[in-house]
Design a protein around this motif. Structure first.
Motif, PDB file in Angstrom:
ATOM      1  N   ILE A  84      -3.005   8.449  -5.375  1.00 35.24           N
ATOM      2  CA  ILE A  84      -1.743   7.490  -5.626  1.00 35.24           C
ATOM      3  C   ILE A  84      -0.937   7.932  -6.878  1.00 35.24           C
ATOM      4  CG2 ILE A  84      -1.205   5.122  -6.345  1.00 35.24           C
ATOM      5  CD1 ILE A  84      -3.898   4.330  -5.112  1.00 35.24           C
ATOM      6  N   ASP A  85       0.458   8.331  -6.558  1.00 38.37           N
ATOM      7  CA  ASP A  85       1.075   8.910  -7.442  1.00 38.37           C
ATOM      8  C   ASP A  85       2.797   8.165  -7.509  1.00 38.37           C
ATOM      9  OD1 ASP A  85       2.201  10.659  -9.443  1.00 38.37           O
ATOM     10  OD2 ASP A  85       1.430  12.276  -8.417  1.00 38.37           O
ATOM     11  N   GLY A  86       3.598   8.920  -8.299  1.00 40.86           N
ATOM     12  CA  GLY A  86       4.837   8.292  -8.303  1.00 40.86           C
ATOM     13  C   GLY A  86       5.215   8.060  -9.709  1.00 40.86           C
ATOM     14  N   SER A  87       6.667   7.535  -9.650  1.00 37.46           N
ATOM     15  CA  SER A  87       7.312   7.370 -11.205  1.00 37.46           C
ATOM     16  C   SER A  87       7.090   5.671 -11.297  1.00 37.46           C
ATOM     17  CB  SER A  87       8.575   7.587 -10.930  1.00 37.46           C
ATOM     18  OG  SER A  87       9.490   6.899 -10.167  1.00 37.46           O
ATOM     19  N   VAL A  88       6.513   5.002 -10.521  1.00 38.33           N
ATOM     20  CA  VAL A  88       6.424   3.363 -10.669  1.00 38.33           C
ATOM     21  C   VAL A  88       5.027   3.177 -10.259  1.00 38.33           C
ATOM     22  CG1 VAL A  88       7.083   1.390  -9.833  1.00 38.33           C
ATOM     23  CG2 VAL A  88       8.777   3.102  -9.694  1.00 38.33           C
ATOM     24  N   SER A  89       4.501   1.948 -10.946  1.00 43.65           N
ATOM     25  CA  SER A  89       3.265   1.322 -10.932  1.00 43.65           C
ATOM     26  C   SER A  89       3.356   0.867  -9.610  1.00 43.65           C
ATOM     27  CB  SER A  89       3.002   0.559 -11.951  1.00 43.65           C
ATOM     28  OG  SER A  89       1.778  -0.011 -11.754  1.00 43.65           O
ATOM     29  N   SER A  90       2.243   1.087  -8.868  1.00 44.33           N
ATOM     30  CA  SER A  90       2.151   0.194  -7.400  1.00 44.33           C
ATOM     31  C   SER A  90       1.257  -0.903  -7.752  1.00 44.33           C
ATOM     32  CB  SER A  90       1.467   1.302  -6.265  1.00 44.33           C
ATOM     33  OG  SER A  90       2.133   2.237  -5.952  1.00 44.33           O
ATOM     34  N   ASP A  91       1.607  -2.060  -7.032  1.00 44.15           N
ATOM     35  CA  ASP A  91       0.779  -3.209  -7.358  1.00 44.15           C
ATOM     36  C   ASP A  91       0.253  -3.648  -5.884  1.00 44.15           C
ATOM     37  OD1 ASP A  91       1.700  -3.296 -10.110  1.00 44.15           O
ATOM     38  OD2 ASP A  91       3.556  -4.445  -9.187  1.00 44.15           O
ATOM     39  N   PHE A  92      -1.234  -3.562  -5.841  1.00 44.87           N
ATOM     40  CA  PHE A  92      -1.767  -3.726  -4.603  1.00 44.87           C
ATOM     41  C   PHE A  92      -2.468  -5.160  -4.359  1.00 44.87           C
ATOM     42  CE2 PHE A  92      -2.004   1.022  -5.304  1.00 44.87           C
ATOM     43  CZ  PHE A  92      -1.493   1.225  -4.178  1.00 44.87           C
ATOM     44  N   TYR A  93      -2.510  -5.755  -3.519  1.00 42.86           N
ATOM     45  CA  TYR A  93      -3.456  -7.103  -3.323  1.00 42.86           C
ATOM     46  C   TYR A  93      -4.837  -6.562  -3.202  1.00 42.86           C
ATOM     47  CZ  TYR A  93      -5.010 -11.500  -1.512  1.00 42.86           C
ATOM     48  OH  TYR A  93      -5.784 -12.530  -1.278  1.00 42.86           O
ATOM     49  N   ASN A  94      -5.304  -5.954  -1.825  1.00 38.66           N
ATOM     50  CA  ASN A  94      -6.566  -5.351  -1.643  1.00 38.66           C
ATOM     51  C   ASN A  94      -6.414  -3.766  -1.752  1.00 38.66           C
ATOM     52  OD1 ASN A  94      -8.148  -7.791  -1.550  1.00 38.66           O
ATOM     53  ND2 ASN A  94      -7.705  -7.857   0.390  1.00 38.66           N
ATOM     54  N   LEU A  95      -6.982  -2.794  -2.331  1.00 39.45           N
ATOM     55  CA  LEU A  95      -7.226  -1.699  -2.252  1.00 39.45           C
ATOM     56  C   LEU A  95      -8.501  -1.129  -1.727  1.00 39.45           C
ATOM     57  CD1 LEU A  95      -5.866   1.175  -2.549  1.00 39.45           C
ATOM     58  CD2 LEU A  95      -6.508   1.159  -4.931  1.00 39.45           C
ATOM     59  N   ASN A  96      -8.508  -0.498  -0.635  1.00 33.22           N
ATOM     60  CA  ASN A  96      -9.898  -0.368   0.020  1.00 33.22           C
ATOM     61  C   ASN A  96     -10.138   1.112   0.230  1.00 33.22           C
ATOM     62  OD1 ASN A  96     -11.989  -0.139   1.593  1.00 33.22           O
ATOM     63  ND2 ASN A  96     -11.313  -1.129   3.586  1.00 33.22           N
ATOM     64  N   LEU A  97     -11.155   1.718  -0.505  1.00 31.15           N
ATOM     65  CA  LEU A  97     -11.612   3.090  -0.344  1.00 31.15           C
ATOM     66  C   LEU A  97     -12.428   3.218   0.756  1.00 31.15           C
ATOM     67  CD1 LEU A  97     -10.457   2.832  -3.229  1.00 31.15           C
ATOM     68  CD2 LEU A  97     -11.807   4.857  -3.768  1.00 31.15           C
ATOM     69  N   ASN A  98     -12.462   3.698   1.820  1.00 32.99           N
ATOM     70  CA  ASN A  98     -13.113   3.945   3.195  1.00 32.99           C
ATOM     71  C   ASN A  98     -13.092   5.316   3.688  1.00 32.99           C
ATOM     72  OD1 ASN A  98     -15.102   2.965   4.803  1.00 32.99           O
ATOM     73  ND2 ASN A  98     -13.645   2.190   6.202  1.00 32.99           N
ATOM     74  N   LYS A  99     -13.268   6.061   2.432  1.00 38.58           N
ATOM     75  CA  LYS A  99     -13.153   7.519   2.733  1.00 38.58           C
ATOM     76  C   LYS A  99     -14.583   8.306   3.330  1.00 38.58           C
ATOM     77  CE  LYS A  99     -10.891   9.759  -0.382  1.00 38.58           C
ATOM     78  NZ  LYS A  99      -9.921  10.572   0.745  1.00 38.58           N
ATOM     79  N   SER A 100     -14.161   9.272   4.441  1.00 44.42           N
ATOM     80  CA  SER A 100     -15.055   9.953   4.750  1.00 44.42           C
ATOM     81  C   SER A 100     -15.478  11.323   3.991  1.00 44.42           C
ATOM     82  CB  SER A 100     -14.805  10.484   6.259  1.00 44.42           C
ATOM     83  OG  SER A 100     -13.776  11.182   6.400  1.00 44.42           O
ATOM     84  N   GLY A 101     -14.511  11.726   3.035  1.00 46.72           N
ATOM     85  CA  GLY A 101     -15.028  12.584   1.992  1.00 46.72           C
ATOM     86  C   GLY A 101     -13.759  12.840   1.131  1.00 46.72           C
ATOM     87  N   GLY A 102     -14.097  13.306  -0.147  1.00 44.59           N
ATOM     88  CA  GLY A 102     -13.069  13.425  -1.207  1.00 44.59           C
ATOM     89  C   GLY A 102     -12.872  12.258  -1.933  1.00 44.59           C
ATOM     90  N   ASP A 103     -12.182  12.252  -3.094  1.00 44.22           N
ATOM     91  CA  ASP A 103     -12.043  11.036  -3.931  1.00 44.22           C
ATOM     92  C   ASP A 103     -10.401  10.658  -3.492  1.00 44.22           C
ATOM     93  OD1 ASP A 103     -14.474  11.571  -4.953  1.00 44.22           O
ATOM     94  OD2 ASP A 103     -13.626  12.788  -6.850  1.00 44.22           O
ATOM     95  N   LEU A 104     -10.235   9.413  -4.263  1.00 39.69           N
ATOM     96  CA  LEU A 104      -8.854   8.900  -4.323  1.00 39.69           C
ATOM     97  C   LEU A 104      -8.599   8.758  -5.711  1.00 39.69           C
ATOM     98  CD1 LEU A 104      -6.429   7.471  -3.375  1.00 39.69           C
ATOM     99  CD2 LEU A 104      -7.632   5.371  -3.642  1.00 39.69           C
ATOM    100  N   MET A 105      -7.543   9.620  -6.154  1.00 43.24           N
ATOM    101  CA  MET A 105      -7.289  10.111  -7.517  1.00 43.24           C
ATOM    102  C   MET A 105      -6.033   9.353  -7.923  1.00 43.24           C
ATOM    103  SD  MET A 105      -8.137  14.087  -7.816  1.00 43.24           S
ATOM    104  CE  MET A 105      -6.851  14.495  -6.429  1.00 43.24           C
ATOM    105  N   LEU A 106      -5.890   8.875  -9.222  1.00 43.87           N
ATOM    106  CA  LEU A 106      -4.659   8.302  -9.761  1.00 43.87           C
ATOM    107  C   LEU A 106      -3.770   9.230 -10.327  1.00 43.87           C
ATOM    108  CD1 LEU A 106      -5.930   4.837 -10.993  1.00 43.87           C
ATOM    109  CD2 LEU A 106      -5.039   5.410  -8.679  1.00 43.87           C
ATOM    110  N   GLY A 107      -2.642   9.397 -10.282  1.00 39.36           N
ATOM    111  CA  GLY A 107      -1.643  10.069 -10.917  1.00 39.36           C
ATOM    112  C   GLY A 107      -0.381   9.018 -11.563  1.00 39.36           C
ATOM    113  N   ALA A 108      -0.821   7.771 -11.336  1.00 36.45           N
ATOM    114  CA  ALA A 108       0.055   6.585 -11.615  1.00 36.45           C
ATOM    115  C   ALA A 108      -0.688   5.313 -12.138  1.00 36.45           C
ATOM    116  CB  ALA A 108       1.155   6.504 -10.934  1.00 36.45           C
ATOM    117  N   ASN A 109      -0.317   4.850 -12.666  1.00 33.40           N
ATOM    118  CA  ASN A 109      -0.980   3.355 -12.924  1.00 33.40           C
ATOM    119  C   ASN A 109      -0.981   2.500 -11.684  1.00 33.40           C
ATOM    120  OD1 ASN A 109      -1.279   4.079 -15.635  1.00 33.40           O
ATOM    121  ND2 ASN A 109       0.240   3.009 -16.617  1.00 33.40           N
ATOM    122  N   ILE A 110      -1.937   1.659 -11.621  1.00 33.63           N
ATOM    123  CA  ILE A 110      -1.894   0.589 -10.608  1.00 33.63           C
ATOM    124  C   ILE A 110      -2.508  -0.570 -10.931  1.00 33.63           C
ATOM    125  CG2 ILE A 110      -2.304   2.535  -8.920  1.00 33.63           C
ATOM    126  CD1 ILE A 110      -5.144   1.416  -8.717  1.00 33.63           C
TER     127      ILE A 110
END
Length: 472
Positions: free
Chosen positions: A69-95
Motif C-alpha cells: 500500500i503506497d502513494g502520496s496520500v494516506s488511504s482510509d479503509f473501512y475494513n482491510l482484509n489480509l487473505n494472502k496465499s503468500g508474501g506480506d502486505l507492506m506499508l509504504g504510506a500511512n493508512i
C-alpha cells in the motif's frame, strides 16, 4: 494485462477484482461500493495519489507474493482484509482502518509507516503466523495505534493492540501505540535488546495498586529471549538529570496465553520518592540480558573538610571497580581513590566516597572498570565548595612530581605570596601573585626540586595557610 489506472474524477465500484494492482492518480476520486461490495487486489500494489472514499467497502489483498500500500496520500479503509496465499502486505504510506483490520492470512509489515485504528477500528484474528510486524526490527520504526477514552478501566485492550490497561484514573482520550522496533539497553547494556515489541500508554505513569500495563507477545517476536524468563520493563527518567534507563518490573509470564503481567507496585523501594519520572513506554526482555543502564545517579556534596561523592547503579555486569577521578578544569583528570563494584547485580547498589583533600571548584567523574579490563566513564559533575565569606585554599596533587597546583579563592587582598621551605626551614622558592579574580589558579613548576618533604605557605596580609608537600 496492464495495471489498471484510475484517472477519472469519480468512479463508484461494485464488487471488483484488480489482478494487476490499482493506482489512483492525483485529482482522481475512487469510491467503494457499500458493505456488500468489496474491492479485491489479487496481485500487484495499491497506490493512492488521489482520493479514496471507502463507503463501508472491504478491501481484500489476496496475492501470493509481497504486495504494497503506497502513494502520496494516506488511504482510509473501512475494513482491510489480509487473505494472502503468500508474501506480506507492506506499508509504504500511512493508512487508517475505521472498522476491522482482518488478519486472516499473511503478515502486515508496517515498515516505517503508521497504521491508525483511530477511535473505532480494531484488529481481528491476529496470530503468531498472521501478525503485524516490521520487516527489520533493528531499524524500521512503523507503529500501529488506537485512540480510546481511558477513564477508570480494567483490562482495557484498545483496538486489540495486545496491551491490557488497568487504572482508576481518568486519562481521557488516549492514543495507545504499539511498535516493533527492538529497544536497546544503555551503558554496559547497549548490546542487549528487547523483544520486537513495545507499547506506549500516555499518562499511565507509575504502576501501583490498581494501575497496571500487561503486555501480550508472539513467539516470532522473542528476539532470542527464553520465553519463561520474560519480564516487563518500563523506561524511567531521573529528574532533573536527563538520564533514562529501563527498570525491570516484578511479575509473571503466562506462556500459554503469551501474556506478561506485572504485580501491584512492581518497583524497588527507592522509587517511592519524587525524583523519578515513570514514562509511558514498556517493553519485554529477560533478567539474564538486562536492559537498564547501571549508573542512574552521581552527585557531590560539600562539607567543611571534605566532598561527599555518591552514586547509584540500577544493574551491573562484571563490574570490578570504580576509579574516582578529579579535575580542576574538567579536561585533565587524576585518580584520587577507588571503590569496589558489586560484580553482577540486578538491583540498586549505592556507593559513597569522601574526597578528604578537596579543591574549591572541582570536577569529578567515575571510571568503571570490568573484570576483563574494559572500562567506560561516567558523566562529569562540578562541585563548588566556595564560602563567599571565607578564603579557600587548595594544594594538589600531594605527593607531586613536577607540577603543583595552588588555588586561592575569596582572598580579600589583591596580592599574595607563596613560599616553599625545606624541612630545615631553608627558603627554596618564593613567588608573588596578584589575586585578580574570585578564584586564582596557579601552577608551580618544581621539577628542579630534589625529592623530599617540603612546607608550602600561602601568605597574604590577613591569612597564612601552611601545608606539608611531598616531592617524589
Amino acid at each position: 494485462m496492464k495495471r489498471l489506472i484510475i484517472n477519472i474524477l469519480t468512479m463508484i465500484l461494485p464488487l471488483c477484482l484488480f489482478a494487476q494492482g490499482l493506482k489512483i492518480h492525483s485529482g482522481a476520486n475512487l469510491k467503494g461500493g457499500n458493505s456488500t461490495n468489496d474491492i479485491v487486489i489479487g496481485s500487484g500494489n495499491w497506490t493512492n495519489n488521489g482520493t479514496f472514499t471507502h463507503q463501508d467497502a472491504t478491501v481484500h489483498f489476496t496475492g501470493s507474493a509481497n504486495q504494497k500500500i503506497d502513494g502520496s496520500v494516506s488511504s482510509d479503509f473501512y475494513n482491510l482484509n489480509l487473505n494472502k496465499s503468500g508474501g506480506d502486505l507492506m506499508l509504504g504510506a500511512n493508512i487508517s482502518v475505521e472498522h476491522e483490520l482482518q488478519m486472516n492470512s499473511g503478515d502486515l509489515d508496517l515498515q516505517n509507516s503508521v497504521a491508525d485504528l483511530d477511535t473505532t477500528g480494531k484488529i481481528i484474528n491476529e496470530s503468531n503466523t498472521n501478525r503485524i510486524k516490521v520487516g527489520d526490527p533493528s531499524t524500521n520504526t512503523g507503529t500501529i495505534q488506537a485512540t480510546r477514552t481511558i477513564n477508570s478501566v480494567t483490562d482495557c485492550n484498545p483496538g486489540n493492540l495486545g496491551v491490557l490497561i488497568t487504572t482508576p484514573n481518568d486519562l481521557g482520550s488516549t492514543t495507545v501505540v504499539r511498535g516493533h522496533q527492538v529497544q536497546q539497553g544503555t551503558g554496559s547494556y547497549i548490546a542487549n535488546e528487547s523483544v520486537a515489541r513495545y507499547v506506549q500508554v500516555p499518562g499511565i505513569g507509575k504502576l501501583e495498586s490498581g494501575v497496571n500495563v500487561e503486555m501480550y507477545y508472539w513467539h516470532a517476536e522473542l528476539n532470542g529471549h527464553n520465553e519463561p524468563e520474560l519480564i516487563e520493563y518500563q523506561k524511567v527518567v531521573e529528574s532533573p538529570n536527563p538520564g533514562a534507563w529501563w527498570t525491570p518490573l516484578d511479575g509473571s509470564v503466562d506462556t500459554g496465553s503469551n501474556l506478561v503481567t506485572p504485580v501491584d507496585y512492581p518497583y524497588s523501594d527507592h522509587f517511592d520518592h519524587g525524583s523519578y519520572n515513570f514514562t509511558e513506554t514498556f517493553t519485554l526482555g529477560s533478567e539474564k540480558e538486562p536492559l537498564p543502564v547501571e549508573l542512574i545517579a552521581f552527585d557531590g556534596t560539600c562539607h567543611e573538610d571534605f566532598v561527599d561523592l555518591s552514586w547509584t547503579t540500577a544493574s551491573e555486569i562484571n563490574n570490578e571497580i570504580f576509579l574516582v577521578q578529579r579535575s580542576v578544569d574538567g579536561n585533565v583528570f587524576e585518580t584520587i581513590g577507588n571503590v569496589q563494584g558489586a560484580g553482577n547485580s540486578n538491583q540498586l547498589e549505592k556507593y559513597d566516597f569522601a574526597d578528604e583533600k578537596p579543591v574549591p571548584n572541582a570536577y569529578y567523574r567515575l571510571k568503571q572498570v570490568d573484570f576483563n579490563g574494559d572500562y567506560k566513564y561516567s558523566n562529569i559533575i562540578n562541585v563548588k565548595c566556595i564560602n563567599a565569606s571565607e578564603p579557600q585554599f587548595a594544594v594538589y596533587p600531594n605527593p607531586f612530581r613536577e607540577e603543583l597546583n595552588v588555588i586561592v579563592s575569596n582572598l580579600p587582598d589583591s596580592r599574595f605570596t607563596i613560599k616553599i621551605y625545606s624541612m630545615d626551614s631553608r627558603l627554596v622558592k618564593n613567588y608573588q601573585f596578584e589575586a585578580l579574580t574570585e578564584e586564582t589558579h596557579k601552577i608551580l613548576f618544581l621539577d628542579d626540586l630534589a625529592p623530599a618533604m617540603y612546607v608550602i605557605r600561602i601568605i597574604s596580609d590577613d591569612f597564612v595557610k601552611t601545608y606539608k608537600i611531598d616531592k617524589q
